[in-house]
Design a protein around this motif. Structure first.
Motif, PDB file in Angstrom:
ATOM      1  N   GLN A   1      16.174  -7.300   1.387  1.00 43.73           N
ATOM      2  CA  GLN A   1      14.825  -6.729   1.402  1.00 43.73           C
ATOM      3  C   GLN A   1      14.692  -5.767   2.565  1.00 43.73           C
ATOM      4  O   GLN A   1      15.284  -5.971   3.644  1.00 43.73           O
ATOM      5  N   MET A   2      13.920  -4.743   2.374  1.00 43.80           N
ATOM      6  CA  MET A   2      13.649  -3.772   3.435  1.00 43.80           C
ATOM      7  C   MET A   2      13.149  -4.488   4.681  1.00 43.80           C
ATOM      8  O   MET A   2      12.310  -5.396   4.584  1.00 43.80           O
ATOM      9  N   GLY A   3      13.667  -4.100   5.844  1.00 43.96           N
ATOM     10  CA  GLY A   3      13.267  -4.719   7.093  1.00 43.96           C
ATOM     11  C   GLY A   3      14.146  -5.866   7.534  1.00 43.96           C
ATOM     12  O   GLY A   3      14.072  -6.300   8.690  1.00 43.96           O
ATOM     13  N   GLN A   4      14.992  -6.351   6.620  1.00 42.42           N
ATOM     14  CA  GLN A   4      15.886  -7.450   6.972  1.00 42.42           C
ATOM     15  C   GLN A   4      17.135  -6.932   7.678  1.00 42.42           C
ATOM     16  O   GLN A   4      17.535  -5.777   7.522  1.00 42.42           O
ATOM     17  N   GLU A   5      17.748  -7.809   8.429  1.00 44.35           N
ATOM     18  CA  GLU A   5      19.016  -7.489   9.091  1.00 44.35           C
ATOM     19  C   GLU A   5      20.170  -7.827   8.156  1.00 44.35           C
ATOM     20  O   GLU A   5      20.122  -8.832   7.439  1.00 44.35           O
ATOM     21  N   VAL A   6      21.184  -6.985   8.154  1.00 39.79           N
ATOM     22  CA  VAL A   6      22.397  -7.297   7.394  1.00 39.79           C
ATOM     23  C   VAL A   6      23.613  -7.122   8.290  1.00 39.79           C
ATOM     24  O   VAL A   6      23.607  -6.294   9.211  1.00 39.79           O
ATOM     25  N   ILE A   7      24.617  -7.890   8.021  1.00 39.24           N
ATOM     26  CA  ILE A   7      25.900  -7.762   8.711  1.00 39.24           C
ATOM     27  C   ILE A   7      26.979  -7.596   7.661  1.00 39.24           C
ATOM     28  O   ILE A   7      27.151  -8.447   6.785  1.00 39.24           O
ATOM     29  N   LEU A   8      27.685  -6.498   7.747  1.00 37.06           N
ATOM     30  CA  LEU A   8      28.797  -6.228   6.846  1.00 37.06           C
ATOM     31  C   LEU A   8      30.085  -6.510   7.605  1.00 37.06           C
ATOM     32  O   LEU A   8      30.243  -6.096   8.754  1.00 37.06           O
ATOM     33  N   ARG A   9      30.971  -7.205   6.927  1.00 33.76           N
ATOM     34  CA  ARG A   9      32.178  -7.675   7.608  1.00 33.76           C
ATOM     35  C   ARG A   9      33.436  -6.992   7.087  1.00 33.76           C
ATOM     36  O   ARG A   9      33.552  -6.703   5.900  1.00 33.76           O
ATOM     37  N   CYS A  10      34.340  -6.798   8.002  1.00 28.92           N
ATOM     38  CA  CYS A  10      35.609  -6.135   7.695  1.00 28.92           C
ATOM     39  C   CYS A  10      36.718  -6.858   8.441  1.00 28.92           C
ATOM     40  O   CYS A  10      36.535  -7.270   9.592  1.00 28.92           O
ATOM     41  N   VAL A  11      37.852  -7.010   7.780  1.00 26.70           N
ATOM     42  CA  VAL A  11      39.052  -7.481   8.460  1.00 26.70           C
ATOM     43  C   VAL A  11      40.067  -6.359   8.387  1.00 26.70           C
ATOM     44  O   VAL A  11      40.642  -6.093   7.330  1.00 26.70           O
ATOM     45  N   PRO A  12      40.274  -5.652   9.494  1.00 25.71           N
ATOM     46  CA  PRO A  12      41.242  -4.545   9.493  1.00 25.71           C
ATOM     47  C   PRO A  12      42.675  -5.060   9.380  1.00 25.71           C
ATOM     48  O   PRO A  12      42.928  -6.261   9.483  1.00 25.71           O
ATOM     49  N   ILE A  13      43.601  -4.158   9.176  1.00 23.32           N
ATOM     50  CA  ILE A  13      45.014  -4.514   9.175  1.00 23.32           C
ATOM     51  C   ILE A  13      45.386  -5.011  10.568  1.00 23.32           C
ATOM     52  O   ILE A  13      44.987  -4.416  11.574  1.00 23.32           O
ATOM     53  N   SER A  14      46.183  -6.066  10.627  1.00 21.16           N
ATOM     54  CA  SER A  14      46.276  -6.879  11.836  1.00 21.16           C
ATOM     55  C   SER A  14      46.797  -6.143  13.066  1.00 21.16           C
ATOM     56  O   SER A  14      46.369  -6.423  14.163  1.00 21.16           O
TER      57      SER A  14
END
Lengths: 115, 113
Positions: free
Chosen positions: A14-27
């Motif tokens: 929803q608009m106004g909410q916080e989001v966290i997008l996660r990534c695991v890069p190559i080691s």
């Protein structure tokens, strides 16, 4: 073959909410990036990260955005208060330290939908 | 500011036709040049890259690109396309000593069987 992974594949918020997008890069990679692609538009650079700090950022990457490498494997993008216009595909990328071989490897992306 | 222009938004070809996708950039210094492909539902994959040396670069799947410094161009070519080449193609340019990689708007290629 090692690859960059991203979770979730699709995030609805929803608009106004916080989001966290996660990534695991190559080691063994040391440089990390976030890009976004609004539907039907070009891929846009957001930020690059090296040695635990932001090395470059674009004008899109304002105070609502932050990045973090909380441990030895994850690289996260946080949007503090999402807006409708943040709806896009977000791609993480990483590359190794060798400056003569500057290929960035991209993850599959997270589709963010802000309602 | 550095910019990357891809001339064609959508290209439609029949199988076995030849392909050339244009890419021009505005930066005058040393650059690294890339073509990425995004197949439907998949992530960006590197087709080929240019750093230095021979300006004619060969990539995967029969693609090649030619760097013409005087024209600030890095056009992508393939002599005979296949239906499986249907995808979005992105040109990208990175200044040699800069982490910021700029992408073009992309060209959607549709190959009719």
């Amino acid at each position: 073959e090692p690859e960059v992974t991203q979770t979730p594949s699709h995030q609805v918020t929803q608009m106004g909410q916080e989001v966290i997008l996660r990534c695991v890069p190559i080691s063994n990679h040391l440089y990390f990036y976030w890009y976004r692609q609004i539907l039907g538009q070009k891929v846009e650079f957001l930020v690059s990260f090296y040695n635990n700090e932001i090395s470059e950022k674009s004008e899109i990457f304002d105070d609502q955005f932050s990045v973090e490498r909380p441990d030895g494997s994850n690289f996260t993008l946080k949007i503090r208060s999402t807006k409708l216009e943040d709806s896009a595909m977000y791609f993480c990328a990483s590359r190794d330290w060798d400056t003569s071989y500057n290929e960035q490897f991209f993850g599959p992306g997270t589709r963010l939908t802000v309602l | 500011a550095q910019s990357v222009s891809q001339h064609n938004h959508h290209v439609i070809l029949s199988e076995a036709a030849s392909l050339e996708l244009g890419c021009n950039y505005s930066y005058g210094g040393t650059v690294n040049l890339f073509w990425y492909v995004q197949y439907p539902g998949q992530h960006l994959q590197l087709l080929l890259k240019y750093f230095s040396g021979d300006p004619l670069v060969k990539g995967i799947k029969g693609f090649e690109a030619e760097f013409i410094k005087s024209k600030f161009s890095f056009n992508l070519r393939k002599p005979s396309v296949q239906w499986s080449d249907t995808a979005e193609y992105f040109c990208a340019v990175k200044e040699y000593n800069n982490n910021d990689m700029r992408f073009g708007a992309g060209t959607r290629l549709t190959v009719k069987p």
